[in-house]
Design an enzyme around this catalytic site. Structure first.
Site, mmCIF file in Angstrom:
data_model
loop_
_atom_site.group_PDB
_atom_site.id
_atom_site.type_symbol
_atom_site.label_atom_id
_atom_site.label_comp_id
_atom_site.label_asym_id
_atom_site.label_seq_id
_atom_site.Cartn_x
_atom_site.Cartn_y
_atom_site.Cartn_z
ATOM 1 N N GLU A 136 4.746 78.827 61.028
ATOM 2 C CA GLU A 136 6.001 79.509 61.329
ATOM 3 C C GLU A 136 5.807 80.391 62.560
ATOM 4 O OE1 GLU A 136 7.530 81.659 57.966
ATOM 5 O OE2 GLU A 136 9.305 82.340 59.051
ATOM 6 N N ASN B 190 16.224 77.026 54.650
ATOM 7 C CA ASN B 190 15.025 77.547 53.980
ATOM 8 C C ASN B 190 15.426 78.734 53.109
ATOM 9 O OD1 ASN B 190 12.021 78.360 53.729
ATOM 10 N ND2 ASN B 190 12.970 80.190 54.613
ATOM 11 N N GLU B 191 14.950 78.765 51.897
ATOM 12 C CA GLU B 191 15.233 79.883 50.987
ATOM 13 C C GLU B 191 16.691 80.318 51.126
ATOM 14 O OE1 GLU B 191 12.171 82.949 51.079
ATOM 15 O OE2 GLU B 191 10.714 81.555 50.245
ATOM 16 N N TYR C 259 4.855 82.070 45.267
ATOM 17 C CA TYR C 259 3.762 82.917 45.742
ATOM 18 C C TYR C 259 3.195 83.702 44.566
ATOM 19 C CZ TYR C 259 5.087 82.091 50.620
ATOM 20 O OH TYR C 259 5.345 81.510 51.840
ATOM 21 N N GLU D 183 6.082 76.012 50.115
ATOM 22 C CA GLU D 183 5.403 77.298 50.371
ATOM 23 C C GLU D 183 4.672 77.696 49.095
ATOM 24 O OE1 GLU D 183 7.589 80.499 52.243
ATOM 25 O OE2 GLU D 183 8.807 79.073 53.373
ATOM 26 N N GLN E 73 0.086 80.107 54.978
ATOM 27 C CA GLN E 73 0.355 79.256 56.105
ATOM 28 C C GLN E 73 -0.961 78.880 56.765
ATOM 29 O OE1 GLN E 73 3.440 80.599 58.771
ATOM 30 N NE2 GLN E 73 4.724 81.421 57.140
HETATM 31 O O1 AHR Z 1 5.587 82.479 54.447
HETATM 32 C C1 AHR Z 1 6.246 83.682 54.751
HETATM 33 C C2 AHR Z 1 7.694 83.694 54.302
HETATM 34 O O2 AHR Z 1 7.778 83.631 52.920
HETATM 35 C C3 AHR Z 1 8.562 82.540 54.755
HETATM 36 O O3 AHR Z 1 9.053 82.717 56.034
HETATM 37 C C4 AHR Z 1 9.676 82.569 53.766
HETATM 38 O O4 AHR Z 1 10.278 81.314 53.594
HETATM 39 C C5 AHR Z 1 9.036 83.108 52.516
HETATM 40 O O5 AHR Z 1 9.780 84.083 51.919
#
Ligand code: AHR
Length: 556
Positions: free
Chosen positions: A62, A219-220, A292, A355, A405
């Site tokens: 990103e 995205n999201e 996450y 992600e 990432q």
């Molecule tokens: O990976 C960092 C961020 O986490 C990304 O930009 C977003 O999609 C997520 O919230």
């Protein structure tokens, strides 16, 4: 419970002790040659689960902090070794791990990005405010806050060609009209000389189309991608995908999906999509899912900032806490899969976990000022191996996954700054696990004593051993995580329905659970490989405490 083998005993006796090996019929736990084993793994050759998509081993880059500028892109005139501006060492490492696919340009950045800013003559490209500028610290260089657009679509395609990875582009659904999505597809995929956009592409040195197959539609979208309800997003998804130009590969469109356990998003999206009829499902290749592991507060808070822990300073309970947060991904995958099946009975639509990874509080940046950069340790290697094993075990469900990432960010495989570079423990796990790509996933049964520990004066437990197995012709890959911070496991392994003639074992571990690589000590933590002798009735191996192991077994 069987006895554990203390870490220091393991260290005295070497990394991996191969016992006798055989493997034909199923051998009961107390089989000859395995009397001292406290754990057991049965690989069931006759129970294939499906082909492991190589794209499960995908990446994410990103325009954020030091990911693109300084990480991936150093520029053609840089003193740092580069291939047409792309960091050479990164390309070399990504080839080694057979990097299959890379997602770009975000993340949240994608929904503020105008792809046109990043094409055409580099010196004419506009300078914009980067989506992440608010979060940057004073230490961040200018190029983090203000996007120069020096790196854009052509440069990303160059990077993909050099590394051998497929591009996966995320389109802007929040702040650009649907027409611009069509035009970006046209720019990337229209045949040489066919459209004006193909000519602009050619002028930048790429007359032939890029043939991009994978496209994310936002995205999201429940958050930074527009704050939509799932129903609102489904309407937008229909509008953005009703017509897209068709050239080259059939487009595989990924709908912006839920965060973690949010099955209400999944259901809401499909319900609304299907109000226009069952054939709407045909426009969706995959549903994206993000998870996450960030809350290490042991249940004390759900606050996004307060709940996070440190990347480098942690105790054994923090270690297990991170793994517990990560292990949730298995139930999350299963839960969304069930919900998707309510609308898509044939399960044509797959999950795209684009992600995933641990997310710690700031403070461990290898390069001060790099937003969201953290230094991965052995804990993150174990976490990543565990996560990849989950994906391997669900090959019919997960078609792609992208670790967040690739470089200089959250769960990065690599850290780089100027001419400095190192492979992190996570990078080593991806190298070890690359052998699973395209293999037939096999049902595998792990039996091991649970880990028991004290979680704030309350007893807690975690599984003792987990992993995955895959077969490609005569080669069998078995990857195993031992999450116990201090006990090795002696493990007997039976390959039911086959015979092993030779093998090797690669193990990533350390006597220090905080072990990690830095620019000053880039080889502090590296995997070790040993040959296994094949003879006798059963294979017995020692799986060190806090370790990731890969056994490569050749079948007779
Ligand atoms: O990976 C960092 C961020 O986490 C990304 O930009 C977003 O999609 C997520 O919230």
């Amino acid at each position: 419970m069987n006895r554990g083998i203390r870490r220091r005993e393991f260290l005295r006796h070497g990394a991996l002790a191969a016992g006798a090996m055989a493997c034909g019929a199923y051998l009961p736990h107390a089989a000859v040659g395995a009397a001292s084993a406290d754990s057991r793994i049965d690989v069931l050759l006759d129970e294939p689960l499906g082909t492991i998509s190589p794209n499960i081993y995908g990446h994410f880059t990103e325009h954020l902090g030091g990911v693109i500028y300084d990480g991936l892109w150093v520029g053609e005139n840089s003193p740092v070794a580069n291939l047409q501006g792309v960091r050479k060492r990164l390309v070399e490492e990504m080839r080694k791990i057979k990097a299959p696919v890379v997602r770009y340009p975000g993340g949240c950045f994608a929904d503020s990005y105008d792809w046109r800013d990043g094409v055409g003559p580099a010196d004419k490209r506009p300078r914009r405010t980067n989506f992440w500028n608010d979060a940057d610290t004073k230490a961040a260089p200018e190029n983090h806050k203000y996007e120069s657009n020096r790196f854009g679509t052509n440069e990303f395609m160059r990077f993909c060609r050099l590394t051998g990875a497929q591009p996966y582009l995320a389109a802007n659904l929040r702040s650009l009209p649907a027409e611009e999505f069509c035009h970006w597809v046209e720019y990337c995929n229209s045949p040489a000389g066919s459209t004006s956009l193909a000519e602009i592409r050619a002028a930048a040195g790429s007359p032939e189309p890029f043939n991009v197959r994978f496209w994310g539609v936002g995205n999201e979208s429940w958050g930074c991608g527009g704050n939509f309800t799932p129903q609102e997003y489904a309407v937008e998804f229909r509008r953005f995908t009703t017509w897209l130009p068709h050239y080259g590969p059939e487009l595989s469109l990924v709908a912006s999906g839920p965060y973690s356990e949010e099955t209400s998003w999944t259901r809401g999206f499909f319900e609304e999509l299907l109000r226009k009829g069952a054939d709407q499902l045909r426009s969706v290749y995959g549903l994206s899912l993000h998870h996450y592991a960030w809350n290490l507060s042991r249940g004390r808070t759900t606050d996004w900032d307060k709940g996070k822990g440190s990347a480098l300073e942690f105790d054994p309970v923090d270690w297990y806490e991170l793994l517990r947060e990560g292990q949730r991904v298995e139930a999350i995958v299963e839960g969304h899969w069930r919900a998707m099946g309510e609308y898509d009975e044939q399960h044509r639509i797959k999950l795209i976990v684009d992600e995933w990874g641990p997310w710690y509080r700031p403070g461990s940046e290898a390069t001060p000022g790099n937003l969201l950069e953290q230094i991965p340790t052995l804990r993150d290697a174990v976490f990543s191996a565990m996560t990849l094993d989950v994906f391997n075990r669900h090959p019919e469900k997960v078609a792609m996954a992208n670790c967040a990432q690739l470089i200089n960010c959250l769960n990065s495989l690599y850290l780089a700054h100027e001419d400095k570079f190192c492979v992190t423990p996570v990078g080593h796990v991806f190298a070890m696990y690359a052998a699973h790509q395209s293999g037939q996933s096999l049902r595998t049964v792990f039996s091991a004593p649970q880990v028991h520990y004290d979680r704030d004066a309350k007893p807690a437990s975690f599984w003792g051993l987990q992993g995955s197995a895959s077969r490609d012709g005569k080669e069998l890959q078995l990857t195993v995580v031992n999450p116990h911070v201090s006990e090795a496991r002696e493990c007997s392994i039976a390959v039911r329905g086959g015979r092993v003639v030779s093998g090797s074992a690669t193990t990533l571990t350390s006597s220090d659970i905080h072990a990690h690589n830095t620019f000053a000590e880039p080889a502090a933590l590296e995997p070790q490989t040993k040959k296994l002798e094949a003879s006798g009735a059963e294979l017995t191996v020692v799986l060190p405490a806090a370790s990731v192991s890969k056994l490569t077994l050749v079948l007779g």
